[in-house]
Design an enzyme around this catalytic site. Structure first.
Site, short mmCIF file in Angstrom:
data_model
loop_
_atom_site.label_atom_id
_atom_site.label_comp_id
_atom_site.label_asym_id
_atom_site.label_seq_id
_atom_site.Cartn_x
_atom_site.Cartn_y
_atom_site.Cartn_z
CG ASN A 109 37.91 19.02 21.00
OD1 ASN A 109 37.62 20.27 21.09
ND2 ASN A 109 38.73 18.96 19.76
NE ARG A 119 41.99 21.47 21.43
CZ ARG A 119 41.35 22.35 20.28
NH1 ARG A 119 39.86 22.29 19.85
NH2 ARG A 119 42.09 23.33 19.82
CG HIS A 121 47.40 24.15 16.43
ND1 HIS A 121 47.40 25.11 15.52
CD2 HIS A 121 45.97 23.74 16.32
CE1 HIS A 121 46.32 25.43 14.72
NE2 HIS A 121 45.13 24.53 15.45
CG ASN A 149 39.03 24.88 8.53
OD1 ASN A 149 39.16 25.40 7.60
ND2 ASN A 149 38.24 23.88 8.93
NE ARG A 181 40.93 30.92 13.30
CZ ARG A 181 41.33 29.82 13.98
NH1 ARG A 181 42.43 29.97 14.78
NH2 ARG A 181 40.80 28.70 14.14
CD GLU A 225 45.08 18.36 17.59
OE1 GLU A 225 44.37 18.09 16.49
OE2 GLU A 225 45.28 19.56 18.04
P1 ADP Z 1 40.48 22.18 11.85
O1 ADP Z 1 40.94 21.06 12.50
O2 ADP Z 1 41.38 23.49 12.20
O3 ADP Z 1 39.14 22.42 11.51
P2 ADP Z 1 41.53 20.36 9.56
O4 ADP Z 1 42.92 20.15 10.14
O5 ADP Z 1 40.61 19.31 9.87
O6 ADP Z 1 40.96 21.77 10.50
O7 ADP Z 1 41.90 20.98 8.13
C1 ADP Z 1 40.68 21.21 7.22
C2 ADP Z 1 41.36 21.90 6.08
O8 ADP Z 1 42.03 20.43 5.33
C3 ADP Z 1 40.08 22.30 5.17
O9 ADP Z 1 40.72 23.48 4.46
C4 ADP Z 1 40.23 21.32 3.95
O10 ADP Z 1 39.89 21.71 2.71
C5 ADP Z 1 41.79 20.78 4.03
N1 ADP Z 1 41.94 19.64 3.37
C6 ADP Z 1 41.54 18.32 3.53
N2 ADP Z 1 41.67 17.44 2.54
C7 ADP Z 1 42.36 18.26 1.65
C8 ADP Z 1 43.01 17.90 0.27
N3 ADP Z 1 42.91 16.79 -0.47
N4 ADP Z 1 43.42 19.07 -0.32
C9 ADP Z 1 43.59 20.24 0.12
N5 ADP Z 1 43.01 20.54 1.19
C10 ADP Z 1 42.39 19.35 2.06
#
Ligand code: ADP
Length: 413
Positions: free
Chosen positions: A7, A92, A181, A212, A242, A400
């Site tokens: 990725n 990916r 996604h 995120n 965003r 994924e």
């Molecule tokens: P991406 O792949 O889009 O970068 P992720 O799916 O890894 O994102 O998600 C990241 C988000 O998940 C962050 O905002 C993080 O704070 C949140 N997160 C992870 N653990 C927790 C938790 N225990 N409580 C709240 N949010 C969480």
């Protein structure tokens, strides 16, 4: 058979090596700060060898892949003895444009087509291509497969993907809703359908991939009917940084308010300084924001003795409200719903967000069982449906990389 999943982002490259007989991860890791200075975290998973976590020069993606292969095969950190044990590579690719409705074996035509849709995903597709090119050079003859974030959404009907702007932008320039996604929505919705008895025909699922980056998909008869992200991943629900969907006139207004900054800078504000970060003025990370708003991230409950950062609370309210609003609209467009799925970082880990969203759906008969909701990071399928809820509420960990590895195996075979 071993499959390496790549990725590649603009300055990072995540990887996982799978043994596809068992679907076990042999090793995984991430190259960071490519083109800046370079850092590698490499974690063998199958043999107890130590983690490598150090700065290491990574001038380009080609060097990053070289370093990854060196680690995968090294005496101290390796999990395979040489390159011949990597039988295929799955990549990916963020935007497959109108051309790709499923994963494909990479050849020159595919590379050209990914390049051609780079104008639709200028941050992502060129980086994905750098990953493909680097692997082709280092592993000539090893089959490479491209798995597209957009592919699952190819079934969205025209009335949901054509924007109400002059039609020529769609006709001549392919401007339409693509959605992202897709690999995650496909994986978790298939699991939900299995769980509910395996009947694809007639199934109505709303999948909430909340990380995120966040998007929802309405999935009817196992096919994507609509999704919140659009021609780019900026549209839809508010995200970490965003804005999600806003009045388009704000682009002009923000530019003026900031002293007539140009379009690129204005879009940077919407992509990188908005969403939960923008409103909270505090953080884009849900853990930080929930804690500052006075909630316990383990239970999602209010901590009575803690001070409340009101802007953090507002940012969370906006997020939960908008997600609930899209769920409601998808219930209308599908004519009902059998299951609502929560997945990705926030969906899998935040009892607060799940509660805040489902609570707003109580009025239409959807509920969850609060005590069952009190968990995070379990990494497993949990049914948190409330008694008498008209739809199931499910927490399903996404994977994924595994989907990319499975697609790669299928195509190579
Ligand atoms: P991406 O792949 O889009 O970068 P992720 O799916 O890894 O994102 O998600 C990241 C988000 O998940 C962050 O905002 C993080 O704070 C949140 N997160 C992870 N653990 C927790 C938790 N225990 N409580 C709240 N949010 C969480």
């Amino acid at each position: 058979m071993n499959v390496l999943v790549i990725n590649a982002g603009s300055s990072s490259l995540k990887y996982q090596l799978f043994n596809m007989e068992t679907e076990a991860i042999l090793a995984k890791g991430m190259c960071d700060r490519i083109g800046i200075d370079g850092h590698l975290k490499h974690k063998p998973e199958s043999n107890g060898k130590p983690v490598f976590n150090e700065s290491i020069p990574l001038p380009s993606h080609a060097e990053a892949i070289t370093v990854v292969i060196e680690k995968l095969t090294s005496k101290d950190y390796g999990v395979i003895s040489d390159l011949s044990e990597i039988n295929a590579v799955g990549h990916r690719v963020v935007n497959g444009g109108r051309k790709f409705s499923e994963s494909v074996l990479v050849n020159q035509d595919v590379v050209d087509a990914i390049e051609a849709c780079a104008r639709l995903a200028p941050l992502h597709n060129p980086a994905n291509l750098m990953g493909i090119n680097a692997c082709q050079k280092l592993m000539p003859g090893v089959p490479q497969v491209a798995v597209f974030d957009t592919a699952f959404h190819h079934t969205i009907p025209d009335f949901a993907y054509v924007y109400p702007i002059p039609y020529k932008y769609f006709k001549e320039h392919d401007i339409r809703r693509y959605g992202f996604h897709g690999t995650s929505h496909r994986y978790v919705s298939a699991q939900a359908i299995d769980y509910m008895g395996g009947k694809v025909e007639g199934s109505k699922i709303i999948s909430c991939h909340l990380g995120n980056g966040a998007s929802l998909a309405a999935i009817k008869d196992g096919k994507s009917l609509d999704t919140t992200m659009g021609v780019t991943p900026l549209e839809g629900v508010p995200m970490g940084t965003r804005s999600g969907s806003i009045d388009p006139a704000l682009v002009d207004i923000i530019s003026s308010l900031e002293g007539n900054i140009d379009l690129k800078e204005t879009m940077d504000i919407l992509n990188k300084k908005s969403g939960v970060l923008g409103v909270s003025c505090f953080s884009s990370d849900f853990r930080d924001v929930e804690t500052a708003a006075g909630y316990d991230i383990e239970t999602g409950h209010k901590m009575e003795d803690k001070p409340v950062n009101e802007l953090c609370k507002l940012a969370l309210d906006i997020f939960c409200y908008q997600v609930a609003k899209f769920i409601g609209s998808y219930i209308v467009t599908m004519g009902g719903v059998d299951a609502i799925i929560f997945t990705a970082g926030v969906g899998e880990n935040s009892p607060y967000a799940r509660f805040g969203i489902i609570e707003r759906l109580n009025g239409i008969g959807i509920s969850m069982e609060e005590p069952k909701n009190r968990f995070r990071g379990l990494g497993k399928f949990v049914d948190i449906t409330g008694k008498d809820s008209m739809a199931k509420v499910l927490v399903i960990p996404t994977d994924e990389e595994l989907v990319i590895a499975r697609d790669t195996l299928k195509i190579v075979k």
